[in-house]
Design an enzyme around this catalytic site. Structure first.
Site, PDB file in Angstrom:
ATOM      1  N   GLN A 266       6.946  -1.767  -2.242  1.00 55.66           N
ATOM      2  CA  GLN A 266       6.738  -2.319  -3.379  1.00 55.66           C
ATOM      3  C   GLN A 266       8.069  -2.973  -4.067  1.00 55.66           C
ATOM      4  OE1 GLN A 266       4.591  -0.475  -5.464  1.00 55.66           O
ATOM      5  NE2 GLN A 266       3.238  -0.810  -3.794  1.00 55.66           N
TER       6      GLN A 266
ATOM      7  N   ASP B 134      -3.385   2.807  -1.865  1.00 52.04           N
ATOM      8  CA  ASP B 134      -2.571   2.827  -1.954  1.00 52.04           C
ATOM      9  C   ASP B 134      -1.705   2.579  -2.413  1.00 52.04           C
ATOM     10  OD1 ASP B 134      -4.006   5.108  -0.030  1.00 52.04           O
ATOM     11  OD2 ASP B 134      -2.996   3.782   1.653  1.00 52.04           O
TER      12      ASP B 134
ATOM     13  N   ASP C  29       6.873   3.916   4.136  1.00 45.69           N
ATOM     14  CA  ASP C  29       8.251   3.260   5.280  1.00 45.69           C
ATOM     15  C   ASP C  29       9.257   2.741   4.616  1.00 45.69           C
ATOM     16  OD1 ASP C  29       6.785   1.400   4.819  1.00 45.69           O
ATOM     17  OD2 ASP C  29       4.851   1.413   5.993  1.00 45.69           O
TER      18      ASP C  29
END
Length: 281
Positions: free
Chosen positions: A237, A63, A138
């Protein structure tokens, strides 16, 4: 000439499949752009975007790799396919055994896509829109390890809701409901349900529970005065430290992600398998 990008995790098996897939595509007259997974962890308005004209992006990884690829695509309407190489991934549509069959469908245009909602996040600093980010999973506001409970003033559509006194707050999409929000006690939300999830992290008041609001509203967040050691992260990220006068505005993005779907795949089968519910395959 068609051009396909491959975003690959730094993993020996994933790199091996990437090399095989690249040869397979080139032999069929496709130009291939290969990128390894990357994440600087720093918010950068000059982040390099994917070139225009790509007919698809194939992600070989978990993911995290998929979220990096989505960030790379940005606002472009490029179909994306996830191939599982992670431990507990919800974003990968297929296993590596099926990649060449599905790639053949992509080249012939015989595939379907499903739109996944994203969130636009704006950080206002000194009443100026200072940072813009778009997330698939999110946006998370959290306190540092040694900081006191964060006081997170939250409004919905301009109307004050509550001030969360907690270790943090997660604002997620339905896609992100199976990520950090789920670990913090939030609900699982089908990707086709139009809504935004607010999940407090370890709230001081036990009656404070996760909340689902319409995807048509804006979520506004502000910190109390003298707030210290508070971070905001975007899809895990990139992130930045918030200051006491910063405000966040979060709303549904006009640019969803086009995820390539495989016939016969069922969302609830995926959930049962990943979470090892009874009846899972």
């Amino acid at each position: 000439m068609k051009e396909i990008a491959i975003v690959v995790k730094s993993d020996p098996n994933a790199m091996r499949l990437c090399a095989d897939l690249e040869v397979w595509l080139v032999n069929r007259g496709v130009r291939v752009l290969t990128r390894t997974n990357w994440s600087s962890g720093v918010v950068d308005d000059h982040f390099e975007s994917a070139p225009s004209g790509l007919c698809a992006v194939i992600v070989l990884g978990g993911d995290g790799t998929f979220l990096s690829a989505v960030r790379w695509i940005g606002k472009q309407d490029i179909p994306i396919l996830g191939v599982k190489f992670g431990e507990l991934g919800f974003l990968a549509e297929i296993s590596e055994e099926a990649i060449f069959q599905v790639a053949d469908r992509i080249l012939s245009g015989q595939f379907r896509t499903r739109l996944r909602m994203r969130l636009d996040v704006t950080v206002f600093r000194s009443n100026t829109a200072d940072v813009h980010q778009t997330v698939l999973n999110d946006v998370v506001i959290t306190k540092g390890a040694l900081a006191r409970l964060a006081s997170i003033r939250t409004s919905i559509g301009g109307k004050y809701l509550t001030t969360y006194k907690a270790d943090g707050l997660i604002v997620s999409t339905p896609t992100g409901s199976t990520a950090y929000s789920l670990a913090a006690g939030g609900p699982i939300m089908h990707p086709d349900v139009p809504g935004i999830i607010l999940t407090p992290i370890c709230p001081f008041t036990l009656t404070i529970r996760p909340l689902i609001v319409s995807d048509s509203v804006s979520v506004e967040i502000a910190l109390e005065k003298k707030a210290r050691d508070i971070m905001v992260t975007f899809d895990g990220q990139a992130g930045l430290e918030l200051q006491e006068n910063d405000r966040l505005a979060i709303q549904k993005s006009d640019h969803p992600v086009r995820m390539i779907v495989v016939p016969g795949q069922d969302y609830f089968d995926l959930v049962k398998t990943k979470l090892r519910w009874s009846g899972g395959r």
